[in-house]
Design a protein around this motif. Structure first.
Motif, PDB file in Angstrom:
ATOM      1  N   LYS A 258       0.837  -1.197   0.000  1.00 32.32           N
ATOM      2  CA  LYS A 258       0.000   0.000   0.000  1.00 32.32           C
ATOM      3  C   LYS A 258       0.872   1.246   0.000  1.00 32.32           C
ATOM      4  O   LYS A 258       1.991   1.259   0.500  1.00 32.32           O
ATOM      5  CB  LYS A 258      -0.911  -0.003   1.232  1.00 32.32           C
ATOM      6  CG  LYS A 258      -1.770  -1.252   1.399  1.00 32.32           C
ATOM      7  CD  LYS A 258      -2.906  -1.282   0.412  1.00 32.32           C
ATOM      8  CE  LYS A 258      -3.829  -2.477   0.668  1.00 32.32           C
ATOM      9  NZ  LYS A 258      -4.951  -2.508  -0.281  1.00 32.32           N
ATOM     10  N   SER A 259       0.332   2.341  -0.562  1.00 29.22           N
ATOM     11  CA  SER A 259       1.007   3.627  -0.462  1.00 29.22           C
ATOM     12  C   SER A 259       0.914   4.125   0.967  1.00 29.22           C
ATOM     13  O   SER A 259       0.135   3.607   1.777  1.00 29.22           O
ATOM     14  CB  SER A 259       0.359   4.627  -1.410  1.00 29.22           C
ATOM     15  OG  SER A 259      -0.979   4.900  -0.988  1.00 29.22           O
ATOM     16  N   ILE A 260       1.705   5.159   1.277  1.00 24.41           N
ATOM     17  CA  ILE A 260       1.691   5.699   2.629  1.00 24.41           C
ATOM     18  C   ILE A 260       0.307   6.238   2.982  1.00 24.41           C
ATOM     19  O   ILE A 260      -0.202   6.008   4.085  1.00 24.41           O
ATOM     20  CB  ILE A 260       2.758   6.816   2.770  1.00 24.41           C
ATOM     21  CG1 ILE A 260       4.154   6.211   2.655  1.00 24.41           C
ATOM     22  CG2 ILE A 260       2.596   7.534   4.108  1.00 24.41           C
ATOM     23  CD1 ILE A 260       5.261   7.231   2.761  1.00 24.41           C
ATOM     24  N   LEU A 261      -0.331   6.933   2.025  1.00 20.48           N
ATOM     25  CA  LEU A 261      -1.666   7.465   2.275  1.00 20.48           C
ATOM     26  C   LEU A 261      -2.666   6.340   2.526  1.00 20.48           C
ATOM     27  O   LEU A 261      -3.492   6.419   3.439  1.00 20.48           O
ATOM     28  CB  LEU A 261      -2.121   8.314   1.090  1.00 20.48           C
ATOM     29  CG  LEU A 261      -3.514   8.955   1.210  1.00 20.48           C
ATOM     30  CD1 LEU A 261      -3.569   9.871   2.433  1.00 20.48           C
ATOM     31  CD2 LEU A 261      -3.858   9.728  -0.055  1.00 20.48           C
ATOM     32  N   ALA A 262      -2.564   5.274   1.727  1.00 17.24           N
ATOM     33  CA  ALA A 262      -3.461   4.136   1.912  1.00 17.24           C
ATOM     34  C   ALA A 262      -3.204   3.455   3.252  1.00 17.24           C
ATOM     35  O   ALA A 262      -4.136   2.980   3.911  1.00 17.24           O
ATOM     36  CB  ALA A 262      -3.285   3.139   0.774  1.00 17.24           C
ATOM     37  N   THR A 263      -1.941   3.434   3.678  1.00 20.21           N
ATOM     38  CA  THR A 263      -1.587   2.836   4.965  1.00 20.21           C
ATOM     39  C   THR A 263      -2.194   3.635   6.114  1.00 20.21           C
ATOM     40  O   THR A 263      -2.718   3.073   7.077  1.00 20.21           O
ATOM     41  CB  THR A 263      -0.053   2.775   5.124  1.00 20.21           C
ATOM     42  OG1 THR A 263       0.494   1.994   4.061  1.00 20.21           O
ATOM     43  CG2 THR A 263       0.330   2.156   6.455  1.00 20.21           C
ATOM     44  N   VAL A 264      -2.116   4.965   6.012  1.00 21.43           N
ATOM     45  CA  VAL A 264      -2.711   5.827   7.041  1.00 21.43           C
ATOM     46  C   VAL A 264      -4.227   5.629   7.100  1.00 21.43           C
ATOM     47  O   VAL A 264      -4.819   5.519   8.177  1.00 21.43           O
ATOM     48  CB  VAL A 264      -2.363   7.310   6.769  1.00 21.43           C
ATOM     49  CG1 VAL A 264      -3.129   8.218   7.734  1.00 21.43           C
ATOM     50  CG2 VAL A 264      -0.864   7.543   6.893  1.00 21.43           C
ATOM     51  N   ALA A 407      -3.335  -2.821  11.747  1.00 18.74           N
ATOM     52  CA  ALA A 407      -3.903  -1.492  11.517  1.00 18.74           C
ATOM     53  C   ALA A 407      -4.630  -0.993  12.760  1.00 18.74           C
ATOM     54  O   ALA A 407      -4.523   0.185  13.130  1.00 18.74           O
ATOM     55  CB  ALA A 407      -4.865  -1.539  10.334  1.00 18.74           C
ATOM     56  N   LEU A 408      -5.370  -1.881  13.428  1.00 16.29           N
ATOM     57  CA  LEU A 408      -6.089  -1.487  14.646  1.00 16.29           C
ATOM     58  C   LEU A 408      -5.120  -1.039  15.726  1.00 16.29           C
ATOM     59  O   LEU A 408      -5.269   0.052  16.305  1.00 16.29           O
ATOM     60  CB  LEU A 408      -6.929  -2.662  15.154  1.00 16.29           C
ATOM     61  CG  LEU A 408      -7.563  -2.448  16.533  1.00 16.29           C
ATOM     62  CD1 LEU A 408      -8.640  -1.377  16.460  1.00 16.29           C
ATOM     63  CD2 LEU A 408      -8.123  -3.748  17.081  1.00 16.29           C
TER      64      LEU A 408
END
Length: 484
Positions: A258-264, A407-408
């Motif tokens: 994932k991109s950084i934005l998608a990761t956030v 992610a949680l």
């Protein structure tokens, strides 16, 4: 023997091997966490005390009275010794605040991204990164002490460690690891509580050892720093070479980068995404519970140190250390012991609510205590305080699919860092502002946070849909976990 009986025996053997493997993974991860955090805890005491010692010796090299200052024997604030002591304390507090800020600001961003990546890249990579960052900080600080370098190098060491996520990213990956290797809601909660208690034990041991190394055995700051590095290195070695991965390679290959934005977005989706419709309210309520729990607990030891040093207690470091050890040890041992019993008769959210009342009661006693006997009632009443934060983590983890555990816990660790930063300023500010009319007033404020938590948990119990917690959601556990 019939085919059915033979199949049943084979299934029993598989479950036995699975349980033994889970126990083996716990055996490996517990000492890794313990050694790394004990070494780090000792290092924290070293740098805090060394900072004050160096400021005192550089500003007042010939005044031993400043070092031996007691708030109970110097009630005259116009006294020259008091003025010098105040300067030392103010400068020390300023540099400690700089260390905290340098550490926590980069840590916020690191904790949003790095723990989320463990869902696709496995948990071990973050174990190695965070433990390396922490070990680097300990080494750099010890070098600063030996060469008597500028305090700015200490701040730089904290900042570099913060970029790797430091201890909060480590906690996040540890809790995700526990979620991977446990099945069933209660077992998962017990595992998370166990790891919280390991963290508490590390706090007790580091406090105890640092006192012996620096003062009792007179090893000094540099030698104690070297010892802390060795202890932490043992933890790093176990993480790097002995702790097995909990996500198998097949699952990791299936997961797309994932991109950084998608990761956030992935780490915050629980609180706004349509994918979690029907659960979002529960996630938000539990997140608010987590925030107030962290604000009420994260800076408690620092406040107690200031509280006990002053009137009417006038305790020394040894008395404060004994009380801290009793409070942490009692809630750790008894808290874990009663959890399994409680889970037989009540839900996890009810246990969390009881924990808020236990914590609030201990703060109320501490606020109005005037004697040693009353103070030692604090750990008695607050014996269940250790359960609140891990219970919230466990409930949220049980609501979440296995491929989103990292992610949680990434979102929770980011919030934890922010709460720590806020609390370190606001709680001390409240104490300073209210000290003149009631030195225990800050504990009443913290007790009110606990009651807010209690109210939020009641609301959660009312709005929680029947499918918010899915005990059977773990049935696909083996799809992305190793064959344990």
């Amino acid at each position: 023997m019939s085919d059915e009986e033979r199949s049943l025996i084979q299934q029993t053997d598989v479950h036995t091997k699975k349980d033994n493997s889970i126990k083996l993974k716990y055996v490996m991860i517990i000492p890794a966490v313990l050694f790394l955090l004990v070494g780090g805890g000792i290092q924290t005491y070293v740098i805090n005390e060394w900072t004050q010692y160096r400021i005192r010796t550089e500003n007042f090299p010939n005044m031993s009275s400043v070092h031996n200052f007691s708030a109970c024997s110097h009630s005259n604030h116009s006294d020259e010794t008091y003025k010098h002591y105040k300067i030392v304390q103010q400068k020390s507090a300023l540099w400690l605040a700089i260390y905290t800020t340098a550490h926590h600001i980069p840590m916020i961003f690191a904790n949003i991204i790095l723990p989320t990546l463990t869902d696709t890249r496995g948990r071990r990579f973050l174990f190695v990164i965070t433990s390396l960052g922490m070990l680097f900080r300990y080494c750099m600080i010890t070098i600063v002490i030996y060469f008597k370098l500028s305090f700015m190098f200490v701040a730089a060491a904290y900042a570099l460690d913060g970029l790797t996520g430091s201890s909060y990213a480590l906690y996040s990956s540890v809790f995700s690891y526990v979620a991977d290797i446990t099945t069933g809601d209660n077992q998962r909660v017990q595992g998370i509580v166990l790891m919280e208690i390991v963290i508490v034990i590390s706090t007790v041991l580091s406090s105890l050892f640092s006192g012996y190394f620096i003062d009792t055995w007179n090893f000094g700051f540099f030698n104690t720093g070297l010892i802390s590095i060795f202890i932490a290195y043992v933890g790093f070695f176990i993480f790097a070479f002995l702790v097995p991965e909990s996500l198998n390679e097949t699952y990791q290959k299936k997961s797309k980068s994932k991109s950084i934005l998608a990761t956030v977005k992935r780490s915050t989706q629980f609180y706004y995404s349509a994918e979690f419709k029907g659960k979002r309210t529960c996630y938000i309520l539990l997140l608010l519970c987590f925030i107030f729990a962290e604000l009420s607990e994260t800076n408690r030891s620092t406040l107690e140190t200031l509280y006990f040093l002053g009137q009417p207690f006038c305790w020394g470091p040894s008395q404060i250390g004994v009380f801290s050890m009793v409070r942490h040890a009692s809630k750790g041992i008894i808290g874990l012991s009663v959890l399994h019993v409680f889970q037989r008769f009540m839900s996890n959210q009810v246990i969390a609510a009881i924990s808020t009342l236990s914590t609030a009661g201990s703060y109320m006693i501490e606020a109005f205590a005037t004697s040693t006997v009353m103070i030692y009632m604090v750990p008695v009443v607050g014996v269940l305080a250790v359960l609140l934060i891990p219970m919230i983590r466990g409930i949220m983890s049980a609501m979440t699919d296995n491929d989103k555990q990292g992610a949680l816990f990434s979102s929770l660790s980011s919030i934890q860092v922010i709460c720590n930063l806020i609390s370190s300023y606001t709680a001390n500010g409240i104490y300073a502002a209210t000290f003149s009319f009631m030195n225990g007033f800050v504990f009443l404020v913290l007790a009110s946070f606990c009651m807010i938590d209690f109210t939020l948990l009641l609301v959660y119990c009312c709005v929680k849909p029947y499918d918010a917690i899915q005990p059977n959601a773990r049935t696909h556990y083996t799809q992305h976990s190793t064959n344990v």
